[in-house]
Design an enzyme around this catalytic site. Structure first.
Site, PDB file in Angstrom:
ATOM      1  N   ASP A 140      35.524  42.991  29.835  1.00 56.50           N
ATOM      2  CA  ASP A 140      35.209  44.381  30.175  1.00 56.50           C
ATOM      3  C   ASP A 140      34.689  45.030  28.896  1.00 56.50           C
ATOM      4  O   ASP A 140      33.515  44.904  28.551  1.00 56.50           O
ATOM      5  CB  ASP A 140      36.486  45.023  30.724  1.00 56.50           C
ATOM      6  N   VAL A 190      37.654  45.380  40.106  1.00 51.26           N
ATOM      7  CA  VAL A 190      37.718  44.282  41.074  1.00 51.26           C
ATOM      8  C   VAL A 190      39.085  43.601  41.052  1.00 51.26           C
ATOM      9  O   VAL A 190      39.788  43.624  40.034  1.00 51.26           O
ATOM     10  CB  VAL A 190      36.611  43.234  40.804  1.00 51.26           C
TER      11      VAL A 190
END
Ligand code: IMP
Ligand code: MG
Length: 219
Positions: A140, A190
């Site tokens: 990320d 997600v």
């Protein structure tokens, strides 16, 4: 003449540009009750697509580590399904010549990165001289893998490469380039296939985008 298969390495990262659900190969999704489905905005990556990319990855790593016994380190808990399925394919194409260990690192609280990494279960005392491949579920901001990478380097491995299932298209506050990235995804939260929302939904076969009602219900 017999056709010759020339393997040219892992094809570049597959970029997913839509968050519209794709249900091809998402067999588990159809078994869920409607109220369970409501927790998700849709399936982002069906299991069948994940498995296909992992199979290609195992061939790429076999070819890149010819005459070497790589040492695989997977980042728990999230990278487990990725690493488990990778190992299965890898053993089929490359045999038993690899070693493995886990390292447990935690950085997320709910849906935001805390920026503070907790090294919970990490023992790199034995990695000197080894050719390491690090397995991560998602990059990320890059902070987690960067920290593990830097810490690993202090223990004199021969080489370190990074394999990530997902790479989120966000600004990387800690620049790190994955040597093997399977999917590039939009900036959505997600879950599934190892990825969790505060330890729920890890065990799903596919990768899902959480819906707003799902975020509220599971919070
Ligand atoms: P980074 O340190 O910002 O790169 O975040 C990496 C870690 O945050 C991963 O190992 C995951 O555990 C977690 N993470 C980041 N994005 C997501 C997501 O969309 N769903 C679930 N976990 C995530
Ligand atoms: Mg993780």
């Amino acid at each position: 003449m017999e056709p010759v298969n020339v393997y040219e390495g892992l094809s570049p990262v597959m970029s997913i540009t839509t968050t519209k659900p794709s249900y091809i190969g998402a067999e588990e999704y159809w078994r869920l009750e409607d109220y369970v489905k409501d927790d998700f905005a849709g399936v982002l990556i069906p299991n069948a697509s994940i498995r296909k990319r992992i199979k290609d990855l195992s061939v790429a790593i076999r070819d890149d580590y010819k005459n070497k016994n790589p040492h695989f380190i997977w980042v728990a808990d999230g990278a487990w399904p990725f690493f488990r399925d990778f190992k299965q394919h890898y053993r089929e194409v490359a045999g038993n010549g690899f070693t493995e260990q886990l390292s447990r690192v935690k950085s997320y609280d709910g849906m935001s990165s805390t920026g503070k990494r907790k090294f919970l279960d990490v023992d790199f005392s034995d990695v000197a001289g080894k050719d390491i491949v690090l397995f991560e579920d998602i990059i990320d901001t890059g902070g987690t893998i960067r920290d593990v990478f830097d810490y690993l380097q202090q223990h004199d491995p021969a080489s370190v490469r990074v394999a990530t299932l997902l790479d989120k298209r966000v600004e990387k506050t800690h620049p790190v380039k994955a040597d093997y990235a399977l999917f590039s995804i939009p900036d959505e939260f997600v879950v599934g296939y190892g990825l969790d929302y505060d330890d729920s939904c890890r065990d799903l076969d596919d990768v899902y985008v959480l819906s707003e009602s799902g975020q509220r219900r599971l919070a």
